[in-house]
Design a protein around this motif. Structure first.
Motif, PDB file in Angstrom:
ATOM      1  N   PHE A 269       6.057  24.776 -25.975  1.00  0.00           N
ATOM      2  CA  PHE A 269       7.294  25.526 -26.125  1.00  0.00           C
ATOM      3  C   PHE A 269       7.689  27.335 -26.277  1.00  0.00           C
ATOM      4  N   VAL A 272       5.674  29.490 -23.916  1.00  0.00           N
ATOM      5  CA  VAL A 272       6.847  29.887 -23.243  1.00  0.00           C
ATOM      6  C   VAL A 272       8.885  30.577 -23.860  1.00  0.00           C
ATOM      7  N   GLN A 273       8.367  30.136 -24.759  1.00  0.00           N
ATOM      8  CA  GLN A 273       9.934  30.965 -25.248  1.00  0.00           C
ATOM      9  C   GLN A 273       9.082  32.031 -25.764  1.00  0.00           C
ATOM     10  N   LEU A 286      13.842  24.098 -23.904  1.00  0.00           N
ATOM     11  CA  LEU A 286      12.572  23.444 -23.244  1.00  0.00           C
ATOM     12  C   LEU A 286      12.064  22.284 -23.297  1.00  0.00           C
ATOM     13  N   PRO A 338       8.753  30.165 -17.351  1.00  0.00           N
ATOM     14  CA  PRO A 338       9.179  28.651 -17.866  1.00  0.00           C
ATOM     15  C   PRO A 338      10.000  27.942 -16.696  1.00  0.00           C
ATOM     16  N   LEU A 342       6.893  24.227 -16.663  1.00  0.00           N
ATOM     17  CA  LEU A 342       8.166  23.192 -17.607  1.00  0.00           C
ATOM     18  C   LEU A 342       8.049  22.766 -16.630  1.00  0.00           C
TER      19      LEU A 342
END
Length: 428
Positions: A269, A272-273, A286, A338, A342
């Motif tokens: 996560f 991704v951020q 997320l 994202p 995800l």
């Protein structure tokens, strides 16, 4: 899970009236989800909402609040994953040896609930937070094997994928609610971490109440364990030998190998951020993307696993994770990263989590099932803990992007090796 194989077989015959009749009269096997599975799903929903309410805040709090680096985050991520490992095996063995899977599950869920009350006292100490995370994960370890054994005992072997998929869908619904509750609590009470911990405890305690009141008690309560005849092999040796058949040992090896090259959720996560250049405050949200896909896909993929082969789907889920890893250094910055990452992450969990247990369970005698399932989960948890620590050290040296590229190559190799370790023939 029961006191002897004979007793297990008698209970098995009593509780499974025949594949033609199934459960609930007239419904074919697996057409209806038994009440035991639904009740355990409700327990997991409440407990996961409690746990994810807290863990959704941890990367934000640790990285941007306490300012810890990649290496320490990797150590805490590894602790979060690995603290369950040995206690999974202990909980599974105790459930089989004592014939009390429900009692062991209550102990594990209760311990996790109590840790939520102690979190406010940890303050800003990363060490104290780590100790409480370890205690919470210990509770998870104790309860997981007995819980999965109760699910496996409640349905025919041909419907295990459906049952585990339904349970994991409810479990993931809780994982979806947890971050939303964390966001809502912190929005209503800025900086109100203590309030969030109290809400988390109330949810976990509610799960324990549901388990005690609505899950069927262990079979034949109060029946003592039969005494072993003179000169016989000690029961625990028989139990381990029954649980760890050659096929189960191959699953243990494969689960451990794949776990070593699985990046921890905190790092996933965080990557991704950072890679998508999302605002820091979006980080706790997320996990919702992963949980939403997991919840929607768990039951359909469980049914698919019953039809096409559980081991095949398990390896396919790791192929999906490989695609998610390759996105990290390659995808352009923007909203597409994202969304795709995800979605792939959620599909990976849906195709592997309950599917692995459904694959292994038929290979283990009912009287040793909690031990065998816990052995596979222990190998996986220990390997993932080591992999998380190694990934944190690698990130500290080369950065997130190159670390994901290397782990993608290692994961592809592990999938190929695990394919050779699978069953000699494809089983449902």
């Amino acid at each position: 899970m029961y006191l002897s194989h004979t007793r297990a077989a008698d209970t098995h015959r009593t509780r499974r009236p025949g594949r033609s009749g199934g459960r609930g009269g007239g419904a074919g096997p697996g057409r209806r989800i038994p009440g035991t599975v639904l009740a355990l799903g409700a327990v997991s929903l409440l407990t996961d909402a409690s746990a994810e309410l807290v863990t959704a805040m941890l990367p934000l709090y640790l990285m941007y609040g306490l300012g810890i680096g990649y290496l320490r985050l990797g150590a805490l991520d590894g602790l979060y994953t690995g603290a369950t490992a040995l206690f999974r095996l202990l909980g599974g063995w105790a459930a089989d040896r004592l014939g009390r899977p429900k009692a062991l599950a209550v102990t594990g869920y209760g311990l996790s609930a109590l840790t939520k009350l102690a979190l406010p006292a940890a303050g800003t100490s990363a060490s104290a937070i780590g100790a409480l995370v370890a205690a919470d994960r210990t509770g998870k370890g104790i309860r997981t094997g007995p819980r999965d054994a109760m699910i496996a005992a409640a349905v025919p072997d041909g419907a295990l994928g459906r049952a585990f998929g339904a349970h994991r869908a409810m479990d993931t619904c809780g994982a979806l609610l947890g971050p939303l509750l964390a966001f809502a609590v912190l929005l209503a009470v800025p900086g109100g971490y203590d309030t969030a911990f109290l809400v988390s405890f109330c949810l976990a305690a509610s799960g324990v109440v549901v388990l005690v009141c609505f899950v069927r008690p262990d079979p034949r309560p109060g029946t003592p364990a039969p005494a072993a005849p003179a000169g016989a092999t000690p029961p625990r040796v028989k139990l381990l030998a029954a649980a760890l058949s050659p096929e189960v040992r191959r699953c243990v090896l494969a689960a451990g190998l794949l776990g070593l090259v699985t990046v921890g959720d905190m790092f996933f996560f965080l990557a991704v951020q950072q890679r998508a250049e999302l605002p820091v405050r979006a980080l706790p949200l997320l996990p919702l993307g992963t949980a939403l896909v997991f919840m929607a896909a768990a039951a359909p993929l469980g049914r698919l696993a019953d039809r096409v082969g559980r081991w095949r789907l398990f390896l396919g889920g790791h192929g999906v994770l490989l695609a998610a890893y390759l996105l990290m250094p390659a995808a352009p910055v923007g909203w597409l990263l994202p969304v795709l990452a995800l979605a792939l992450h959620g599909l990976f969990y849906a195709a592997t989590d309950g599917v692995l247990m459904a694959h292994v369970a038929p290979s283990i005698p009912a009287g040793a099932r909690a031990t065998g399932l816990a052995a596979v989960q222990t190998a996986q948890a220990l390997a993932r803990a080591g992999g998380a620590v190694a990934f944190g050290g690698l990130c500290a040296v080369v950065g997130l992007g190159p670390a994901f590229t290397l782990y993608a190559a290692l994961l592809a190799t592990a999938i190929a090796v695990s394919a050779r370790l699978g069953p000699r023939r494809t089983t449902p």
